[in-house]
Design a protein around this motif. Structure first.
Motif, PDB file in Angstrom:
ATOM      1  N   THR A  85       0.812  -1.219   0.000  1.00  0.00           N
ATOM      2  CA  THR A  85       0.000   0.000   0.000  1.00  0.00           C
ATOM      3  C   THR A  85       0.842   1.264   0.000  1.00  0.00           C
ATOM      4  N   GLY A  86       2.154   1.148   0.199  1.00  0.00           N
ATOM      5  CA  GLY A  86       3.009   2.322   0.244  1.00  0.00           C
ATOM      6  C   GLY A  86       3.130   2.952   1.608  1.00  0.00           C
ATOM      7  N   ARG A  87       2.374   2.461   2.593  1.00  0.00           N
ATOM      8  CA  ARG A  87       2.484   3.021   3.945  1.00  0.00           C
ATOM      9  C   ARG A  87       3.777   2.517   4.588  1.00  0.00           C
ATOM     10  N   THR A  88       3.966   1.203   4.622  1.00  0.00           N
ATOM     11  CA  THR A  88       5.244   0.656   5.044  1.00  0.00           C
ATOM     12  C   THR A  88       6.225   0.850   3.891  1.00  0.00           C
ATOM     13  N   ARG A  89       7.375   1.477   4.181  1.00  0.00           N
ATOM     14  CA  ARG A  89       8.326   1.753   3.107  1.00  0.00           C
ATOM     15  C   ARG A  89       9.723   1.912   3.686  1.00  0.00           C
ATOM     16  N   VAL A  90      10.703   1.412   2.957  1.00  0.00           N
ATOM     17  CA  VAL A  90      12.114   1.647   3.244  1.00  0.00           C
ATOM     18  C   VAL A  90      12.696   2.184   1.948  1.00  0.00           C
ATOM     19  N   SER A  91      13.203   3.415   1.973  1.00  0.00           N
ATOM     20  CA  SER A  91      13.591   4.027   0.709  1.00  0.00           C
ATOM     21  C   SER A  91      14.604   5.141   0.904  1.00  0.00           C
ATOM     22  N   ARG A  92      15.287   5.464  -0.212  1.00  0.00           N
ATOM     23  CA  ARG A  92      16.140   6.654  -0.289  1.00  0.00           C
ATOM     24  C   ARG A  92      15.485   7.588  -1.309  1.00  0.00           C
ATOM     25  N   THR A  93      15.229   8.836  -0.914  1.00  0.00           N
ATOM     26  CA  THR A  93      14.537   9.802  -1.762  1.00  0.00           C
ATOM     27  C   THR A  93      15.442  11.000  -2.029  1.00  0.00           C
ATOM     28  N   VAL A  94      15.474  11.402  -3.301  1.00  0.00           N
ATOM     29  CA  VAL A  94      16.160  12.629  -3.693  1.00  0.00           C
ATOM     30  C   VAL A  94      15.102  13.574  -4.244  1.00  0.00           C
ATOM     31  N   SER A  95      14.954  14.735  -3.627  1.00  0.00           N
ATOM     32  CA  SER A  95      13.942  15.711  -4.044  1.00  0.00           C
ATOM     33  C   SER A  95      14.606  16.933  -4.658  1.00  0.00           C
ATOM     34  N   GLY A  96      13.837  17.628  -5.514  1.00  0.00           N
ATOM     35  CA  GLY A  96      14.325  18.855  -6.125  1.00  0.00           C
ATOM     36  C   GLY A  96      15.252  18.627  -7.289  1.00  0.00           C
ATOM     37  N   ILE A  97      15.112  17.498  -7.972  1.00  0.00           N
ATOM     38  CA  ILE A  97      16.027  17.129  -9.034  1.00  0.00           C
ATOM     39  C   ILE A  97      15.421  17.452 -10.403  1.00  0.00           C
ATOM     40  N   ALA A  98      16.260  17.903 -11.324  1.00  0.00           N
ATOM     41  CA  ALA A  98      15.823  18.137 -12.695  1.00  0.00           C
ATOM     42  C   ALA A  98      15.830  16.813 -13.462  1.00  0.00           C
ATOM     43  N   ARG A  99      15.201  16.804 -14.624  1.00  0.00           N
ATOM     44  CA  ARG A  99      15.165  15.584 -15.424  1.00  0.00           C
ATOM     45  C   ARG A  99      16.580  15.160 -15.790  1.00  0.00           C
ATOM     46  N   PRO A 100      16.866  13.850 -15.795  1.00  0.00           N
ATOM     47  CA  PRO A 100      18.203  13.388 -16.166  1.00  0.00           C
ATOM     48  C   PRO A 100      18.459  13.602 -17.657  1.00  0.00           C
ATOM     49  N   ALA A 101      19.716  13.703 -18.003  1.00  0.00           N
ATOM     50  CA  ALA A 101      20.070  13.904 -19.401  1.00  0.00           C
ATOM     51  C   ALA A 101      19.770  12.663 -20.236  1.00  0.00           C
ATOM     52  N   TYR A 102      19.831  11.497 -19.582  1.00  0.00           N
ATOM     53  CA  TYR A 102      19.543  10.228 -20.252  1.00  0.00           C
ATOM     54  C   TYR A 102      19.300   9.191 -19.156  1.00  0.00           C
ATOM     55  N   PRO A 103      18.679   8.043 -19.476  1.00  0.00           N
ATOM     56  CA  PRO A 103      18.448   7.017 -18.451  1.00  0.00           C
ATOM     57  C   PRO A 103      19.756   6.575 -17.814  1.00  0.00           C
ATOM     58  N   GLY A 104      19.776   6.579 -16.486  1.00  0.00           N
ATOM     59  CA  GLY A 104      20.986   6.204 -15.762  1.00  0.00           C
ATOM     60  C   GLY A 104      21.996   7.309 -15.611  1.00  0.00           C
ATOM     61  N   ASP A 105      21.627   8.538 -15.921  1.00  0.00           N
ATOM     62  CA  ASP A 105      22.516   9.689 -15.799  1.00  0.00           C
ATOM     63  C   ASP A 105      23.049   9.777 -14.362  1.00  0.00           C
ATOM     64  N   PRO A 106      24.367   9.667 -14.165  1.00  0.00           N
ATOM     65  CA  PRO A 106      24.915   9.677 -12.794  1.00  0.00           C
ATOM     66  C   PRO A 106      25.161  11.075 -12.239  1.00  0.00           C
ATOM     67  N   ASN A 107      24.846  12.102 -12.998  1.00  0.00           N
ATOM     68  CA  ASN A 107      25.138  13.472 -12.582  1.00  0.00           C
ATOM     69  C   ASN A 107      23.842  14.243 -12.347  1.00  0.00           C
ATOM     70  N   PRO A 108      23.296  14.174 -11.150  1.00  0.00           N
ATOM     71  CA  PRO A 108      22.015  14.842 -10.883  1.00  0.00           C
ATOM     72  C   PRO A 108      22.179  16.357 -10.864  1.00  0.00           C
ATOM     73  N   GLN A 109      21.201  17.044 -11.407  1.00  0.00           N
ATOM     74  CA  GLN A 109      21.197  18.494 -11.412  1.00  0.00           C
ATOM     75  C   GLN A 109      19.987  19.005 -10.634  1.00  0.00           C
ATOM     76  N   PRO A 110      20.182  19.992  -9.778  1.00  0.00           N
ATOM     77  CA  PRO A 110      19.022  20.541  -9.050  1.00  0.00           C
ATOM     78  C   PRO A 110      18.082  21.262 -10.001  1.00  0.00           C
ATOM     79  N   SER A 111      16.800  21.162  -9.716  1.00  0.00           N
ATOM     80  CA  SER A 111      15.803  21.858 -10.517  1.00  0.00           C
ATOM     81  C   SER A 111      15.979  23.370 -10.366  1.00  0.00           C
TER      82      SER A 111
END
Length: 634
Positions: A218-244
């Motif tokens: 249901t998404g209530r129980t969750r174990v996760s790592r979240t990154v917020s405020g990120i712009a779209r990646p340049a390509y799938p698997g882009d290792p260089n995150p850019q802030p929005s």
């Protein structure tokens, strides 16, 4: 010359056109357990006349917490295992240092309760900040978090979910799955009520299977790592995150949340002992036997409750006569009389008054105003809950806030929105969220926390409003004496004609499973199965979850859903409703089917073509539907 009418006289002149949710405009006569459109809800556990009162217990970083996000003080109790200071959830990002808590949790002695929810969370903000290294957040949850003593064997990296939060901003959440404790199905919760001296005065044992939502499905129980405020990646698997450009900097959060919610056995009750003063509710989870969760409480007899509610007059609105509050939440609406006396016309202004009451019919607020946000945060709102960004974004629970309204219609045009910010029906507000009684972010505006919102609202109908039945959707939340309730009720009015119209009827049969204690009125937002098609009025984009995604994902992933998961005919009543494949609709059941082949669609504008909501691969998936899917007849 006549003087202008006063607000009170206008309120008194409003006829009572809608006084209860699910009024008899629609045919909802089908019995529970049968296939069809409607069902009778089963909800005897929400007021002072109940067989039992539902109890919700919340814990954040080791401290008991009220549903408004405020930490609970242990008062004068000697509790070496309970922290003297607590991290304030409502401090925003980053979390503020721990402080001495001041909130108190009241319960009623002598009352019959049952455990409806136990939720506990630990959170690490701004610490595991290597975007490409999931080993560090994994190490924190296994070795440092409040839940480090759980059995983490078998832990794997699971779903990787990108969610658009505004036009140029995304949130990436990577889930950890398959740990032994997550897959357990025979663990238990021992609930004990202790007096101030530590003596056990009442107890009850709950099975994990006694709860409808007890795992990560249901998404209530969750174990996760979240990154917020990120712009779209340049390509799938882009290792260089850019802030929005709209955000400024990336925010990292690693969380462990365990939530058992939605009791399937509310008959498993206990009597809150006849005590006064202070005590403790202790929850011992069989998977963490040496680390019980403590919830300090105050025993407040019914006779000692302050008279902060109001008697209701013959017009259905509050009088000036104070009375003690009871349990439960009832939402009522008075719709103003249309100018022609029969129905509203396109371009006219809908006029309505909201009255929020307990289950005994006592008003929770005065006739003209609701409690302030400051009252809510101080647990002085008679239990009424308002929008709380910390509870939504940090605690990750939308059912704890968001009180407000939305006007939609006509009912026959309520369709799933796919790839557009403009729904094919009238909606106010047009955004996914309702119009909050107290606006989001009010806690940051000088003086706004003390403002008392009105109970009267006016919504202009469009000049081209289509004729039919429209709905005022009230979304409400209340927390009182340990009871935490959510309600979503529709109230109907006519536009352009007196003849009633109804929902499209493309999905249904929810009552086959959601009946009795599992009725939808007892689950999450508290909407009746009769009106399940109103879900799409809010859940039409990623910010709150698209209805075709989470409905599939929850049911296909649930071990309680025993039906053939390839049989689309159980929920889809028309063939048309099952023939719109998209990245969103299909990924709920088939995550990662195409790998990264169409990954870029996740980051396209919703209004562009193609996009994740679009009718993708039409020549393949519609012309030749998957053989393993059982579709409704033509």
């Amino acid at each position: 010359m006549k003087s202008p009418p006063t607000l009170k006289s206008l309120l008194l002149s409003l006829p009572l056109l809608a006084m209860a949710s699910g009024c008899n405009l629609l045919d909802t006569s089908d019995a529970e357990g049968t296939r069809g459109r409607g069902a009778r809800a089963f909800d005897p556990y929400s007021s002072s006349a109940s067989g039992a009162i539902s109890l919700s217990l919340l814990s954040f970083k080791g401290c008991a917490m009220l549903p408004n996000g405020e930490s609970v003080s242990k008062g004068g109790l000697t509790l070496p295992a309970y922290p003297d200071t607590c991290v304030p959830l409502n401090s925003g990002y980053p979390l503020a240092p721990a402080v001495e808590p001041t909130a108190r949790q009241d319960v009623t002695p002598g009352e019959l309760y049952f455990l409806r929810e136990f939720s506990a969370m630990d959170l690490s903000l701004g610490e595991q900040t290597d975007y490409n290294d999931l080993r560090k957040p994994s190490a924190w949850v296994r070795l440092q978090s409040e839940f480090k003593d759980l059995d983490w064997s078998g832990l794997t990296i699971g779903r990787d979910e990108w969610k658009r939060t505004d036009v140029a901003t995304f949130q990436r959440e990577t889930f950890f799955e398959n740990a032994a404790w997550m897959l357990s199905n025979d663990d238990t919760l021992l609930l004990e009520v202790l007096d101030a001296d530590g003596n056990v005065r009442a107890s009850q044992t709950y099975l994990r299977t006694d709860f409808l939502g007890e795992n990560s499905a249901t998404g209530r129980t969750r174990v996760s790592r979240t990154v917020s405020g990120i712009a779209r990646p340049a390509y799938p698997g882009d290792p260089n995150p850019q802030p929005s450009p709209n955000y400024g900097a990336l925010e990292y959060a690693t969380a462990v949340k365990v939530s058992f919610a939605g009791s399937t056995n509310p008959f498993k009750t206990f009597t809150m002992p006849q005590l006064t003063g202070e005590g403790v509710i202790r929850i011992t989870w069989s998977l963490l036997p040496k680390k019980p969760f403590l919830f300090p409480v105050n025993f407040v007899p019914s006779a000692e409750r302050p008279t902060t509610c109001y008697q209701v007059g013959a017009d259905g609105l509050a009088t000036d006569v104070p009375v003690a509050c009871g349990f439960g939440l009832t939402q009522k609406v008075q719709v103003g009389r249309p100018p022609n006396g029969r129905f509203y016309q396109p371009g006219e202004t809908l006029d309505f008054v909201v009255s929020l009451q307990d289950g005994d019919g006592h008003a929770l607020h005065p006739r003209d105003t609701m409690p302030s946000y400051l009252d809510y945060m101080g647990d002085a709102s008679n239990g009424l809950a308002y929008f709380n960004g910390s509870m939504l974004l940090t605690w990750r629970d939308g059912s704890a806030s968001e009180s407000g309204y939305k006007v939609v219609g006509p009912l026959q045009d309520l369709k799933v929105v796919n790839g557009s910010f403009t729904p094919p029906y009238f909606a106010y507000p047009m955004t996914s969220e309702p119009e909050f009684y107290v606006p989001a972010g009010v806690e940051f505006r000088p003086g706004a926390m003390e403002h008392r919102p009105t109970t009267r609202y006016r919504v202009a109908l469009p000049e081209d409003a289509k004729p039919g039945t429209y709905a005022i959707l009230l979304k409400g939340h209340r927390n009182f004496m340990g009871e935490r309730l959510n309600r979503l009720d529709p109230f109907f009015f006519q536009v352009g004609q007196t003849q009633a119209t109804t929902y499209p009827g493309r999905i249904g049969n929810c009552q086959v499973c959601h009946n009795g204690v599992n009725s939808l009125s007892n689950v999450h937002h508290g909407v009746s199965v009769d009106h399940v098609e109103t879900c799409k009025a809010c859940h039409h984009d990623e910010s709150v979850g698209h209805v075709s995604d989470f409905m599939h994902r929850i049911h296909m992933s649930s071990r309680k859903y025993a039906q053939n998961k390839g049989d689309c005919t159980l929920c889809h009543l028309t063939r048309e409703s099952a023939l719109r494949p998209s990245m969103v609709a299909c990924a709920g059941c088939h995550p990662g089917t195409h790998g990264d082949e169409y990954k870029d669609l996740e980051f396209q504008e919703p209004s562009s073509t193609p996009n994740i909501y679009g009718n993708c691969a039409n020549a393949c998936h519609v012309t030749t539907p998957p053989a393993e899917h059982v579709l409704p007849a033509r």
